[in-house]
Design a protein around this motif. Sequence first.
Motif, PDB file in Angstrom:
ATOM      1  N   VAL A 195      -2.264  -2.741  -3.212  1.00 24.73           N
ATOM      2  CA  VAL A 195      -2.865  -3.093  -2.448  1.00 24.73           C
ATOM      3  C   VAL A 195      -3.332  -3.978  -1.402  1.00 24.73           C
ATOM      4  O   VAL A 195      -3.060  -5.440  -2.139  1.00 24.73           O
ATOM      5  CB  VAL A 195      -3.787  -2.029  -1.821  1.00 24.73           C
ATOM      6  CG1 VAL A 195      -3.433  -0.440  -2.903  1.00 24.73           C
ATOM      7  CG2 VAL A 195      -4.961  -2.164  -2.271  1.00 24.73           C
ATOM      8  N   ASP A 196      -2.401  -3.737   0.310  1.00 31.05           N
ATOM      9  CA  ASP A 196      -2.494  -4.653   0.798  1.00 31.05           C
ATOM     10  C   ASP A 196      -3.770  -4.964   1.390  1.00 31.05           C
ATOM     11  O   ASP A 196      -3.540  -4.277   2.338  1.00 31.05           O
ATOM     12  CB  ASP A 196      -1.564  -4.712   1.710  1.00 31.05           C
ATOM     13  CG  ASP A 196      -0.099  -4.504   1.617  1.00 31.05           C
ATOM     14  OD1 ASP A 196       0.325  -5.290   0.961  1.00 31.05           O
ATOM     15  OD2 ASP A 196       0.535  -3.770   2.125  1.00 31.05           O
ATOM     16  N   ASP A 197      -4.450  -5.417   0.371  1.00 29.55           N
ATOM     17  CA  ASP A 197      -6.276  -6.102   0.805  1.00 29.55           C
ATOM     18  C   ASP A 197      -6.105  -7.285   0.479  1.00 29.55           C
ATOM     19  O   ASP A 197      -5.468  -7.760  -0.529  1.00 29.55           O
ATOM     20  CB  ASP A 197      -7.217  -5.198   0.402  1.00 29.55           C
ATOM     21  CG  ASP A 197      -8.535  -5.361   0.042  1.00 29.55           C
ATOM     22  OD1 ASP A 197      -8.747  -4.408   1.523  1.00 29.55           O
ATOM     23  OD2 ASP A 197      -8.831  -6.059  -0.869  1.00 29.55           O
TER      24      ASP A 197
ATOM     25  N   SER B 116       0.973  -1.430  -0.102  1.00 25.45           N
ATOM     26  CA  SER B 116       0.182   0.019  -0.001  1.00 25.45           C
ATOM     27  C   SER B 116       0.791   1.519   0.550  1.00 25.45           C
ATOM     28  O   SER B 116       0.213   1.926   0.277  1.00 25.45           O
ATOM     29  CB  SER B 116      -0.681  -0.622   1.344  1.00 25.45           C
ATOM     30  OG  SER B 116      -1.771  -1.282   1.031  1.00 25.45           O
ATOM     31  N   GLU B 117       2.261   1.376   0.035  1.00 22.57           N
ATOM     32  CA  GLU B 117       2.956   2.490   0.482  1.00 22.57           C
ATOM     33  C   GLU B 117       3.639   2.823  -1.015  1.00 22.57           C
ATOM     34  O   GLU B 117       4.362   3.429  -1.245  1.00 22.57           O
ATOM     35  CB  GLU B 117       4.386   2.040   0.569  1.00 22.57           C
ATOM     36  CG  GLU B 117       5.623   0.974   0.340  1.00 22.57           C
ATOM     37  CD  GLU B 117       4.697  -0.173   0.604  1.00 22.57           C
ATOM     38  OE1 GLU B 117       3.880  -0.652   0.540  1.00 22.57           O
ATOM     39  OE2 GLU B 117       5.673  -1.258   1.084  1.00 22.57           O
ATOM     40  N   LEU B 118       2.953   1.576  -2.081  1.00 20.86           N
ATOM     41  CA  LEU B 118       4.343   1.897  -3.429  1.00 20.86           C
ATOM     42  C   LEU B 118       3.684   3.445  -4.713  1.00 20.86           C
ATOM     43  O   LEU B 118       2.124   3.075  -4.187  1.00 20.86           O
ATOM     44  CB  LEU B 118       4.018   0.087  -4.015  1.00 20.86           C
ATOM     45  CG  LEU B 118       4.360  -0.317  -3.140  1.00 20.86           C
ATOM     46  CD1 LEU B 118       4.385  -1.806  -3.975  1.00 20.86           C
ATOM     47  CD2 LEU B 118       6.167   0.193  -3.022  1.00 20.86           C
TER      48      LEU B 118
ATOM     49  N   GLY C 128       7.091  -8.583  -2.500  1.00 20.62           N
ATOM     50  CA  GLY C 128       6.701  -7.999  -0.980  1.00 20.62           C
ATOM     51  C   GLY C 128       5.210  -9.040  -0.363  1.00 20.62           C
ATOM     52  O   GLY C 128       4.976 -10.296  -1.283  1.00 20.62           O
ATOM     53  N   GLY C 129       5.174  -9.092   1.054  1.00 23.46           N
ATOM     54  CA  GLY C 129       3.359  -9.757   1.252  1.00 23.46           C
ATOM     55  C   GLY C 129       3.939 -10.827   1.440  1.00 23.46           C
ATOM     56  O   GLY C 129       3.046 -11.581   1.871  1.00 23.46           O
ATOM     57  N   VAL C 130       5.538 -10.972   2.011  1.00 27.91           N
ATOM     58  CA  VAL C 130       5.615 -12.889   1.854  1.00 27.91           C
ATOM     59  C   VAL C 130       6.255 -13.031   3.398  1.00 27.91           C
ATOM     60  O   VAL C 130       6.299 -14.123   3.538  1.00 27.91           O
ATOM     61  CB  VAL C 130       6.354 -13.348   0.257  1.00 27.91           C
ATOM     62  CG1 VAL C 130       7.853 -12.716   0.590  1.00 27.91           C
ATOM     63  CG2 VAL C 130       5.777 -14.854   0.386  1.00 27.91           C
TER      64      VAL C 130
HETATM   65 MG    MG Z   1       4.488  -4.919   2.200  1.00 30.38          MG
END
Ligand code: MG
Length: 388
Positions: A216-218, A176-178, A240-242
């Motif tokens: 986004v992180d959703d 979500s920061e990207l 990411g997110g892993v």
């Molecule tokens: Mg992330």
Amino acid sequence: MIKIDKAMEIIKSQQINWPTERVQLIDALGRIMVNGITSPLDSPPFAKAAMDGYAINSTDNSIKYQIIEIIGAGDNPSKTVIGGTCSKIMTGAMMPGGADKIIRVEFADERDGYAVPHTPEPAGNVIAKAENLEAGDLVLNPGRLAAKDIGIIASLGFPEVEVSKRPVIGVLTTGSELKNPGEKLESGQIYNSNGLQMTAQIASAGCIPKYYGIIVDDRNALSNAVAKAFSECDIVLLSGGVSKGDYDYVPEVLEENGMQTLFHRVAIKPGRPLLFGRKDDKFVFGLPGNPVSTFVTFEVFVKTLIYHLSGLDYNPTLYKGKLSKKVKRRDTERTEFYPVIIRGGNIEPIKYLGSSHLNAMAEANGMMTIPNGIAEFKEGETVSVRSI
Ligand code: MG
Ligand code: AMP
């Protein structure tokens, strides 16, 4: 957490029937040729002139030779050379009967239809039939085709070649920061460098990138993007997110979408959270989000899978050199990839602060491997480095 060798073994043990296709040579550069190439012909197919000059019999030491024929490249000679005669011949032309040597044009004068040597000719200047290659010889092994290989295949008369299909590789960048380059950064945001870095790595590995942008992180957004990418690609890469944060949804969302996790977390630095999975004949990598981790895990693991699909082992070009200063570390649990400069016969470690330090890579042209269990490389020690 598994060791790097185990992770490699899991990738290389995947069974899959990857399709091939025939492509014209003009489109074959960089493609992976699946079969070796055997020559259907002798090369050269006939004894030919290596020089412009006068074809004679090497036992004939006359002081002058009557020119009985002029033979250009592509001509079929019609006269047999006998004592006291020669045929004037051009480079690449077929040798006439009776002749086995060429006096190069610079070593003789031409007067009244005769060639008159003025300098002894030490060389034969003839390329014998099949001197370079005999029909049936193996000429090329399977592998990625470089420009020189294209020339070799063309020289054997093949207009096309069988190559493995180029995998379509989807890229999803989570976070979500990207923001994408070109957009304005708000507070708390950073530019998405992984997306374009990964599409570039995919293209330079000879595959077809398909870019799905920022997710986004959703959970739902991620799930929808993953389902779409699975349906359109052969391999899906996420960045990411892993890892273990509250919003690191990648591992569970992949499983919800029918993917089987084959490994998650590898003893490498950078890149420990790396995930690899499979759904039917499709593969997925969850690459850690820090840009150097993303880069390194692609080079080491994704490339291994890409080659494996075509039945090949990925063997990166390795340089050996002397380490310009010692490298020491405390924790030896992981195999580390450390950016270096290969300069002459020396390997210079660069100043590198860790896996978010992408700009450190500007200087680097290699990655040194420090195997797990090794705490120190001494100054002057010979180390091996892969080029990047
Ligand atoms: Mg992330
Ligand atoms: P993550 O793996 O999602 O925990 O991200 C690890 C670090 O990498 C965080 O500092 C992220 O902001 C950063 N990061 C994640 N994705 C990207 C990306 N696409 N481009 C640049 N940095 C990223």
